[in-house]
Write a protein that holds these residues in place. Structure first.
Motif, PDB file in Angstrom:
ATOM      1  N   THR A 252       0.831  -1.203   0.000  1.00 22.97           N
ATOM      2  CA  THR A 252       0.000   0.000   0.000  1.00 22.97           C
ATOM      3  C   THR A 252       0.865   1.254   0.000  1.00 22.97           C
ATOM      4  OG1 THR A 252      -1.682  -1.197   1.254  1.00 22.97           O
ATOM      5  CG2 THR A 252      -1.876   1.188   1.177  1.00 22.97           C
ATOM      6  N   ALA A 253       1.929   1.244   0.796  1.00 17.93           N
ATOM      7  CA  ALA A 253       2.843   2.389   0.816  1.00 17.93           C
ATOM      8  C   ALA A 253       3.493   2.585  -0.541  1.00 17.93           C
ATOM      9  CB  ALA A 253       3.904   2.189   1.893  1.00 17.93           C
ATOM     10  N   ASP A 254       3.869   1.488  -1.196  1.00 15.99           N
ATOM     11  CA  ASP A 254       4.484   1.585  -2.526  1.00 15.99           C
ATOM     12  C   ASP A 254       3.527   2.211  -3.530  1.00 15.99           C
ATOM     13  OD1 ASP A 254       6.841   0.499  -1.640  1.00 15.99           O
ATOM     14  OD2 ASP A 254       6.413  -1.535  -2.361  1.00 15.99           O
ATOM     15  N   SER A 255       2.239   1.926  -3.399  1.00 17.38           N
ATOM     16  CA  SER A 255       1.255   2.506  -4.326  1.00 17.38           C
ATOM     17  C   SER A 255       1.146   4.010  -4.136  1.00 17.38           C
ATOM     18  CB  SER A 255      -0.112   1.847  -4.133  1.00 17.38           C
ATOM     19  OG  SER A 255      -0.703   2.209  -2.896  1.00 17.38           O
TER      20      SER A 255
ATOM     21  N   LEU B 202      -0.485   1.786  14.014  1.00 17.80           N
ATOM     22  CA  LEU B 202      -0.493   1.381  12.605  1.00 17.80           C
ATOM     23  C   LEU B 202      -0.386   2.577  11.660  1.00 17.80           C
ATOM     24  CD1 LEU B 202      -2.970  -1.626  12.352  1.00 17.80           C
ATOM     25  CD2 LEU B 202      -0.538  -1.572  12.865  1.00 17.80           C
ATOM     26  N   ILE B 203      -1.004   3.695  12.031  1.00 16.70           N
ATOM     27  CA  ILE B 203      -0.854   4.903  11.213  1.00 16.70           C
ATOM     28  C   ILE B 203       0.611   5.333  11.187  1.00 16.70           C
ATOM     29  CG2 ILE B 203      -1.420   7.366  11.034  1.00 16.70           C
ATOM     30  CD1 ILE B 203      -4.167   6.692  12.211  1.00 16.70           C
ATOM     31  N   SER B 204       1.284   5.240  12.338  1.00 17.72           N
ATOM     32  CA  SER B 204       2.700   5.607  12.414  1.00 17.72           C
ATOM     33  C   SER B 204       3.550   4.728  11.503  1.00 17.72           C
ATOM     34  CB  SER B 204       3.200   5.489  13.855  1.00 17.72           C
ATOM     35  OG  SER B 204       2.502   6.362  14.707  1.00 17.72           O
ATOM     36  N   ILE B 205       3.274   3.429  11.491  1.00 18.47           N
ATOM     37  CA  ILE B 205       4.014   2.512  10.610  1.00 18.47           C
ATOM     38  C   ILE B 205       3.847   2.935   9.155  1.00 18.47           C
ATOM     39  CG2 ILE B 205       4.101   0.143   9.742  1.00 18.47           C
ATOM     40  CD1 ILE B 205       3.271  -0.772  12.569  1.00 18.47           C
ATOM     41  N   PHE B 206       2.626   3.250   8.784  1.00 20.67           N
ATOM     42  CA  PHE B 206       2.352   3.659   7.405  1.00 20.67           C
ATOM     43  C   PHE B 206       3.073   4.958   7.048  1.00 20.67           C
ATOM     44  CE2 PHE B 206      -0.173   5.936   4.228  1.00 20.67           C
ATOM     45  CZ  PHE B 206      -0.273   4.979   3.230  1.00 20.67           C
ATOM     46  N   LEU B 207       3.025   5.927   7.951  1.00 23.03           N
ATOM     47  CA  LEU B 207       3.670   7.218   7.685  1.00 23.03           C
ATOM     48  C   LEU B 207       5.179   7.078   7.587  1.00 23.03           C
ATOM     49  CD1 LEU B 207       1.564   9.621   9.951  1.00 23.03           C
ATOM     50  CD2 LEU B 207       1.296   9.152   7.504  1.00 23.03           C
ATOM     51  N   ASP B 208       5.748   6.171   8.380  1.00 21.79           N
ATOM     52  CA  ASP B 208       7.184   5.894   8.273  1.00 21.79           C
ATOM     53  C   ASP B 208       7.518   5.298   6.904  1.00 21.79           C
ATOM     54  OD1 ASP B 208       8.150   6.784  10.756  1.00 21.79           O
ATOM     55  OD2 ASP B 208       7.471   4.956  11.737  1.00 21.79           O
ATOM     56  N   LEU B 209       6.663   4.388   6.429  1.00 18.91           N
ATOM     57  CA  LEU B 209       6.920   3.732   5.146  1.00 18.91           C
ATOM     58  C   LEU B 209       6.863   4.714   3.977  1.00 18.91           C
ATOM     59  CD1 LEU B 209       4.940   0.387   5.593  1.00 18.91           C
ATOM     60  CD2 LEU B 209       7.417   0.632   5.359  1.00 18.91           C
TER      61      LEU B 209
ATOM     62  N   PRO C 290      -7.024   1.459   3.334  1.00 16.78           N
ATOM     63  CA  PRO C 290      -7.617   2.213   2.216  1.00 16.78           C
ATOM     64  C   PRO C 290      -7.906   3.665   2.573  1.00 16.78           C
ATOM     65  CG  PRO C 290      -9.164   0.582   3.084  1.00 16.78           C
ATOM     66  CD  PRO C 290      -7.847   0.279   3.693  1.00 16.78           C
ATOM     67  N   PHE C 291      -8.219   3.920   3.839  1.00 16.23           N
ATOM     68  CA  PHE C 291      -8.463   5.301   4.281  1.00 16.23           C
ATOM     69  C   PHE C 291      -7.194   6.130   4.153  1.00 16.23           C
ATOM     70  CE2 PHE C 291      -8.465   8.418   7.821  1.00 16.23           C
ATOM     71  CZ  PHE C 291      -9.538   9.190   7.435  1.00 16.23           C
ATOM     72  N   LEU C 292      -6.085   5.585   4.625  1.00 17.73           N
ATOM     73  CA  LEU C 292      -4.810   6.304   4.544  1.00 17.73           C
ATOM     74  C   LEU C 292      -4.360   6.482   3.102  1.00 17.73           C
ATOM     75  CD1 LEU C 292      -2.907   4.599   7.504  1.00 17.73           C
ATOM     76  CD2 LEU C 292      -3.841   6.922   7.455  1.00 17.73           C
ATOM     77  N   THR C 293      -4.560   5.468   2.289  1.00 23.67           N
ATOM     78  CA  THR C 293      -4.206   5.579   0.871  1.00 23.67           C
ATOM     79  C   THR C 293      -4.937   6.732   0.223  1.00 23.67           C
ATOM     80  OG1 THR C 293      -3.854   3.184   0.771  1.00 23.67           O
ATOM     81  CG2 THR C 293      -4.089   4.340  -1.316  1.00 23.67           C
ATOM     82  N   GLY C 294      -6.238   6.852   0.558  1.00 19.82           N
ATOM     83  CA  GLY C 294      -7.032   7.940  -0.009  1.00 19.82           C
ATOM     84  C   GLY C 294      -6.553   9.312   0.411  1.00 19.82           C
ATOM     85  N   LEU C 295      -5.986   9.418   1.618  1.00 17.89           N
ATOM     86  CA  LEU C 295      -5.518  10.716   2.098  1.00 17.89           C
ATOM     87  C   LEU C 295      -4.324  11.225   1.290  1.00 17.89           C
ATOM     88  CD1 LEU C 295      -5.632  10.233   5.988  1.00 17.89           C
ATOM     89  CD2 LEU C 295      -7.244  11.492   4.557  1.00 17.89           C
ATOM     90  N   PHE C 296      -3.537  10.308   0.717  1.00 12.47           N
ATOM     91  CA  PHE C 296      -2.325  10.724   0.023  1.00 12.47           C
ATOM     92  C   PHE C 296      -2.387  10.459  -1.485  1.00 12.47           C
ATOM     93  CE2 PHE C 296      -1.178   9.811   4.417  1.00 12.47           C
ATOM     94  CZ  PHE C 296      -0.553  11.005   4.769  1.00 12.47           C
ATOM     95  N   SER C 297      -3.572  10.159  -1.992  1.00 13.75           N
ATOM     96  CA  SER C 297      -3.721   9.898  -3.432  1.00 13.75           C
ATOM     97  C   SER C 297      -3.861  11.213  -4.199  1.00 13.75           C
ATOM     98  CB  SER C 297      -4.946   9.034  -3.669  1.00 13.75           C
ATOM     99  OG  SER C 297      -4.805   7.781  -3.062  1.00 13.75           O
TER     100      SER C 297
END
Length: 287
Positions: A67-70, A108-115, A280-287
């Motif tokens: 997801t981070a790669d996308s 989990l949000i922190s992990i995603f933001l780090d990635l 999917p929520f986090l992905t949408g925030l940065f799309s």
């Protein structure tokens, strides 16, 4: 280019009786203030938390990287020019099991933001106690003038700074699990404070992500002002953020639908819902 926010604390509708008794603290300071008994209790809470979330965290990590790669594949996204503030409205009802849900969500949000490589704050916002504290006493000593504005002493907590070199939630941030630190929460001021901190980072894209389990609460202030005093201010701050170039705001409701407040929103009710719905929520925030 930085665009200043309107200082809604000086708006004639919303005012503060005094800021002299407000408290700024950090997670490290909260740890230092704990008694040995509180340390033991928190350690017990932490082990119980790990028992519950360990497997879910591992399963979530499988989809995190893809997801981070996308997000990183989006040429319009520049992590070096993006900043996020995770702000937790720490109201009384957020204690016990809701604190566990909140901490896992933040983790989990922190992990995603780090990635995806963005800088981010983790902040907490509450009141010093539920009885107004020193500010209310000063108001009483002054003869209880009408419509005093916000009467409670507030507590702003920095769990993790955007400038920190740490990845993921720090050890100190485990104090989020301490229900006794939660009193009332004045969400409008929490959002404003988080946005002001982001301004100092000089990023082009700034996201304030509010985690809350309800509307702003502060019984002491609401008793002496208009019933919609806090809610109106929160809505005004959200409108201000939404119209400030480079700033975005989103809300995550813990066991509550916050779509009436935040156009971009997510509702979390159960712990095991977090990995599936948050990605999917986090992905949408940065799309």
């Amino acid at each position: 280019m930085k665009h200043p926010l309107v200082d809604l604390r000086t708006d004639p509708v919303y005012k503060i009786y005094t800021t002299a008794n407000d408290v700024d603290t950090t997670s490290k300071s909260l740890w230092a203030e704990m008694t040995p008994q509180q340390n033991v209790a928190l350690n017990r809470q932490w082990h119980a938390y790990e028992d519950v979330v360990c497997e879910m965290r591992m399963m979530a990590s499988w989809g995190w990287k893809a997801t981070a790669d996308s997000v990183l594949a989006n040429s319009a996204f520049d992590p070096s020019r993006t900043a996020v503030s995770i702000v937790i409205a720490q109201s009384g009802p957020l204690c016990s099991q809701k604190a566990t849900v909140t901490y896992f969500l933040v983790e989990l949000i922190s992990i995603f933001l780090d990635l995806i490589g963005v800088q981010y704050d983790i902040l907490g916002f509450t009141t010093v106690d539920r009885n107004g504290g020193k500010s209310r006493q000063q108001w009483v000593n002054a003869g209880c003038p009408e419509n005093p504005g916000r009467l409670s002493d507030i507590k702003r907590i920095v769990f993790q700074e955007a400038s920190s070199d740490k990845s993921g939630t720090s050890f100190d941030s485990q104090v989020i699990l301490r229900g006794e630190t939660f009193n009332d929460s004045i969400d409008g001021e929490a959002l404003f404070w988080a946005a002001e901190r982001l301004k100092d980072l000089s990023a082009d894209t700034n996201l304030v992500l509010m985690i809350s389990d309800g509307e702003p609460t502060d019984t002491t202030s609401l008793q002496e002002n208009h019933p919609d005093f806090l809610l109106s201010h929160l809505k005004a701050v959200i409108r201000d953020l939404q119209t400030t170039p480079g700033f975005f705001v989103a809300g995550i409701g813990i066991d509550r639908d916050v779509s009436d407040l935040y156009e971009t929103n997510l509702k979390i009710c159960e712990l095991d819902q977090i990995p599936e719905d948050t990605l999917p929520f986090l992905t949408g925030l940065f799309s």
